[in-house]
Design an enzyme around this catalytic site. Structure first.
Site, PDB file in Angstrom:
ATOM      1  N   HIS A  33       0.830  -1.155  -0.007  1.00 12.64           N
ATOM      2  CA  HIS A  33       0.031  -0.001  -0.220  1.00 12.64           C
ATOM      3  C   HIS A  33       0.786   1.350   0.022  1.00 12.64           C
ATOM      4  CE1 HIS A  33      -3.734   2.079   0.905  1.00 12.64           C
ATOM      5  NE2 HIS A  33      -2.954   2.793   1.945  1.00 12.64           N
ATOM      6  N   ASP A  35       1.042   5.266  -0.013  1.00  4.42           N
ATOM      7  CA  ASP A  35       0.247   6.490   0.408  1.00  4.42           C
ATOM      8  C   ASP A  35       0.800   7.673  -0.327  1.00  4.42           C
ATOM      9  OD1 ASP A  35      -1.889   5.302   2.075  1.00  4.42           O
ATOM     10  OD2 ASP A  35      -0.214   4.921   3.542  1.00  4.42           O
ATOM     11  N   MET A  37       0.005  11.684  -0.855  1.00  4.46           N
ATOM     12  CA  MET A  37      -0.623  12.930  -0.084  1.00  4.46           C
ATOM     13  C   MET A  37      -0.239  14.172  -0.782  1.00  4.46           C
ATOM     14  SD  MET A  37       0.083  11.725   3.963  1.00  4.46           S
ATOM     15  CE  MET A  37      -0.309  10.242   4.596  1.00  4.46           C
ATOM     16  N   HIS A  67      -2.749   4.537  -3.186  1.00  4.98           N
ATOM     17  CA  HIS A  67      -3.953   5.321  -2.295  1.00  4.98           C
ATOM     18  C   HIS A  67      -3.555   6.780  -2.579  1.00  4.98           C
ATOM     19  CE1 HIS A  67      -5.981   6.508   1.760  1.00  4.98           C
ATOM     20  NE2 HIS A  67      -6.580   6.898   0.853  1.00  4.98           N
ATOM     21  N   MET A  69      -4.467  10.396  -1.901  1.00  4.44           N
ATOM     22  CA  MET A  69      -5.133  11.390  -1.022  1.00  4.44           C
ATOM     23  C   MET A  69      -5.095  12.672  -1.714  1.00  4.44           C
ATOM     24  SD  MET A  69      -4.002   9.632   2.575  1.00  4.44           S
ATOM     25  CE  MET A  69      -2.610   8.332   1.683  1.00  4.44           C
ATOM     26  N   ASP A 172      -8.207   0.828   6.200  1.00  5.18           N
ATOM     27  CA  ASP A 172      -7.029   1.546   6.310  1.00  5.18           C
ATOM     28  C   ASP A 172      -6.979   2.414   7.588  1.00  5.18           C
ATOM     29  OD1 ASP A 172      -4.541   2.906   5.564  1.00  5.18           O
ATOM     30  OD2 ASP A 172      -5.267   3.835   4.089  1.00  5.18           O
TER      31      ASP A 172
HETATM   32  C1  DX5 Z   1      -3.196   7.290   6.567  1.00  3.56           C
HETATM   33  C2  DX5 Z   1      -2.860   6.402   5.514  1.00  3.56           C
HETATM   34  C3  DX5 Z   1      -2.484   4.921   5.828  1.00  3.56           C
HETATM   35  C4  DX5 Z   1      -1.665   4.670   7.016  1.00  3.56           C
HETATM   36  C5  DX5 Z   1      -1.777   3.502   7.828  1.00  3.56           C
HETATM   37  O1  DX5 Z   1      -3.627   8.296   5.912  1.00  3.56           O
HETATM   38  O2  DX5 Z   1      -3.716   6.219   4.204  1.00  3.56           O
HETATM   39  O3  DX5 Z   1      -2.355   3.949   5.019  1.00  3.56           O
HETATM   40  O4  DX5 Z   1      -0.116   4.474   6.523  1.00  3.56           O
HETATM   41  O5  DX5 Z   1      -0.914   3.584   8.824  1.00  3.56           O
HETATM   42  P1  DX5 Z   1      -1.374   2.750  10.326  1.00  3.56           P
HETATM   43  O6  DX5 Z   1      -1.390   1.368   9.905  1.00  3.56           O
HETATM   44  O7  DX5 Z   1      -0.171   2.999  11.115  1.00  3.56           O
HETATM   45  O8  DX5 Z   1      -2.566   3.425  10.917  1.00  3.56           O
HETATM   46 ZN    ZN Z   2      -3.515   4.537   2.928  1.00  6.97          ZN
END
Ligand code: DX5
Ligand code: ZN
Length: 215
Positions: A33, A35, A37, A67, A69, A172
């Site tokens: 996964h 992320d 941002m 993912h 965001m 998530d």
């Molecule tokens: C949060 C991310 C997650 C994050 C989860 O905004 O989308 O993917 O990395 O991390 P944990 O498992 O530590 O909550």
């Molecule tokens: Zn995520």
């Protein structure tokens, strides 16, 4: 329904990111996964498309789950597909037409997913389930790893699972040894875990236990 485990790269040591990617592959993660941002969407900044390409270079066989965001994911779909994304997730709350963008994700050869934030009712995702291969129910407010799971979000997982027995439903945020069981019981089958899996002494053992349904 098959349970898949996705370590979240955000929790890896940024000083040796390539090692963190290989660690997930060796631990037999089903997907990684990643992320992405954008600070106009969440109060943080994380990885660039180059990190997705790095994943492809150091662990070519490991599925790259991206993912987004981002407020305008529509402007970056090609970029991430080209960098090596295998699945791309866009938020319902983003400033674009998810119907159109989910279709474009499929046209780019990736699996598509619609993501809903904790404040967004599960019903809002329903209109997109024909164009989405999967749905991601955020169990924390997006932006940071290491937060506590919001239990009320699991009710949305149960609601969606009742309506769609065969659909991939991802959670998530805040998944650890305890909350994992609650997420499974609610009906999630795609499990993202960052700080807990990267903090494990033996990620391989932790993932094996999760796949067996006992974290
Ligand atoms: C949060 C991310 C997650 C994050 C989860 O905004 O989308 O993917 O990395 O991390 P944990 O498992 O530590 O909550
Ligand atoms: Zn995520």
């Amino acid at each position: 329904m098959k349970t898949e485990i996705l370590p979240s790269l955000l929790a890896a040591d940024i000083g040796c990111l390539a090692d963190g990617i290989v660690r997930a592959e060796k631990a037999r993660a089903d997907r990684l996964h990643i992320d992405i941002m954008d600070p106009s969407f969440v109060p943080n900044i994380s990885f660039s498309p180059d990190v997705v390409a790095l994943c492809r270079r150091v662990a070519p066989g490991l599925h790259r789950n991206v993912h987004l965001m981002m407020s305008r994911p529509d402007l970056y779909l090609e970029v991430f597909a080209k960098a090596g994304a295998d699945s791309i997730q866009i938020h319902y709350e983003a400033d674009c037409d998810p119907h159109r963008e989910l279709r474009r994700i499929r046209e780019l050869g990736c699996r598509s997913a619609i993501v809903i934030n904790p404040e967004t009712p599960a019903e809002k995702a329903l209109a997109y389930l024909d164009e989405a291969d999967e749905v991601l129910v955020m169990t924390v407010r997006p932006g940071y790893g290491g937060q506590k799971l919001m239990p009320e979000c699991l009710d949305k997982v149960s609601f969606l699972r009742r309506l769609r027995p065969e659909m991939g439903i991802m959670v998530d945020g805040g998944i650890n040894g305890e909350t994992f069981a609650e997420a499974l019981a609610a009906g999630a089958n795609l499990i993202v875990s960052g700080s807990w899996l990267y903090g494990a002494d033996d990620m391989g053992e932790a993932i094996a236990r999760m796949k067996a349904g006992r974290a």
